[in-house]
Design a protein around this motif. Structure first.
Motif, PDB file in Angstrom:
ATOM      1  N   ARG A  92       5.161   7.436   1.834  1.00 47.39           N
ATOM      2  CA  ARG A  92       6.424   7.495   2.695  1.00 47.39           C
ATOM      3  C   ARG A  92       6.641   6.305   3.661  1.00 47.39           C
ATOM      4  O   ARG A  92       7.598   6.454   4.669  1.00 47.39           O
ATOM      5  N   LEU A  95       1.633  17.357   3.717  1.00 49.36           N
ATOM      6  CA  LEU A  95       0.522  17.275   2.801  1.00 49.36           C
ATOM      7  C   LEU A  95      -0.527  18.051   2.891  1.00 49.36           C
ATOM      8  O   LEU A  95      -1.214  18.197   3.961  1.00 49.36           O
ATOM      9  N   ARG A 111      -2.515   7.742  -0.082  1.00 47.74           N
ATOM     10  CA  ARG A 111      -1.565   7.424  -1.206  1.00 47.74           C
ATOM     11  C   ARG A 111      -0.150   8.196  -0.684  1.00 47.74           C
ATOM     12  O   ARG A 111       0.804   7.541  -0.907  1.00 47.74           O
ATOM     13  N   TRP A 112      -0.412   9.324   0.122  1.00 43.78           N
ATOM     14  CA  TRP A 112       0.637   9.808   0.389  1.00 43.78           C
ATOM     15  C   TRP A 112       1.510   9.417   1.607  1.00 43.78           C
ATOM     16  O   TRP A 112       2.716   9.386   1.516  1.00 43.78           O
ATOM     17  N   VAL A 170      -0.510  16.169   7.869  1.00 39.82           N
ATOM     18  CA  VAL A 170      -1.559  16.199   7.135  1.00 39.82           C
ATOM     19  C   VAL A 170      -2.333  17.478   7.291  1.00 39.82           C
ATOM     20  O   VAL A 170      -3.162  17.481   8.339  1.00 39.82           O
ATOM     21  N   GLU A 196       3.639  19.657  -0.208  1.00 37.68           N
ATOM     22  CA  GLU A 196       2.810  19.298  -1.425  1.00 37.68           C
ATOM     23  C   GLU A 196       1.573  19.558  -1.054  1.00 37.68           C
ATOM     24  O   GLU A 196       1.013  19.528  -0.254  1.00 37.68           O
TER      25      GLU A 196
END
Length: 204
Positions: A199, A151, A194-195, A124, A170
């Motif tokens: 997963r 992300l 949400r990410w 992240v 992403e």
């Protein structure tokens, strides 16, 4: 209540603040700070607040140079060495759950560079500094290509640039945000939640 402790690294002591969910954690998210900042940056705290309630243990790591009171960052190799040592201890403490690494700005770069070394499952990257301000030719895009699900959350007004999505990376661009992501930290944190959920790294 968060747990505060110190982990010894080859580059000096690192401080760790760990927040645990109510039940057994389903994942561990380890976050690093920006170059001159700390782990109480609004975006890091907002991510903590957003994901602890859905089963994620969150450890925020302060690099040894900041523990020692210095604002100027240590060399990249020193940052990576201290981070890797801290991750080894944190992984042992939370054995059996997937480890996601991340952070903001410089901390995001460290997480990317070491992600495969520490056997992370994902990254992240908040306010990833694609290049120094005004120097787009000095791109750091290669650091994002870890091969792991990644992300990136950047503001559309970030003078350090905005990475381009591709492969496992992403990119979510936050309107009106600059490098500090201070305008809507909760909104950025919701993107992260949400990410992670997508997963399977949360309880819901």
């Amino acid at each position: 209540m968060p747990d505060h402790d110190v982990i010894d690294t080859p580059r000096g002591p690192a401080q760790v603040v760990t927040d645990l969910p109510a039940g057994p954690p389903v994942a561990l998210l380890v976050l690093g700070h920006g170059a001159g900042g700390d782990v109480d940056a609004p975006d890091l705290v907002a991510v903590r607040d957003a994901v602890v309630g859905v089963g994620v243990a969150v450890a925020r790591v302060t690099q040894p140079y900041r523990v020692a009171g210095r604002r100027a960052p240590a060399p990249a190799g020193h940052l990576d060495e201290a981070w890797t040592a801290a991750l080894a201890v944190l992984r042992a403490r939370h054995a059996g759950v997937p480890v996601v690494v991340g952070g903001r700005s410089s901390g995001a770069r460290v997480a990317c560079r070491t992600a495969t070394t520490v056997a992370a499952v994902g990254v992240v990257a908040l306010a990833f500094p694609l290049h120094p301000p005004g120097r787009p030719e000095r791109s750091r895009a290669a650091e994002l290509r870890t091969g792991l699900p990644t992300l990136v959350v950047n503001g559309d007004r970030d003078p350090f640039g905005v990475p381009v999505a591709g492969g496992a990376v992403e990119v979510v661009v936050r309107p009106g945000e600059r490098h500090d992501l201070r305008q809507d930290p909760a909104g950025s944190a919701e993107v992260v939640r949400r990410w992670l959920r997508g997963r399977g790294w949360t309880t819901g």
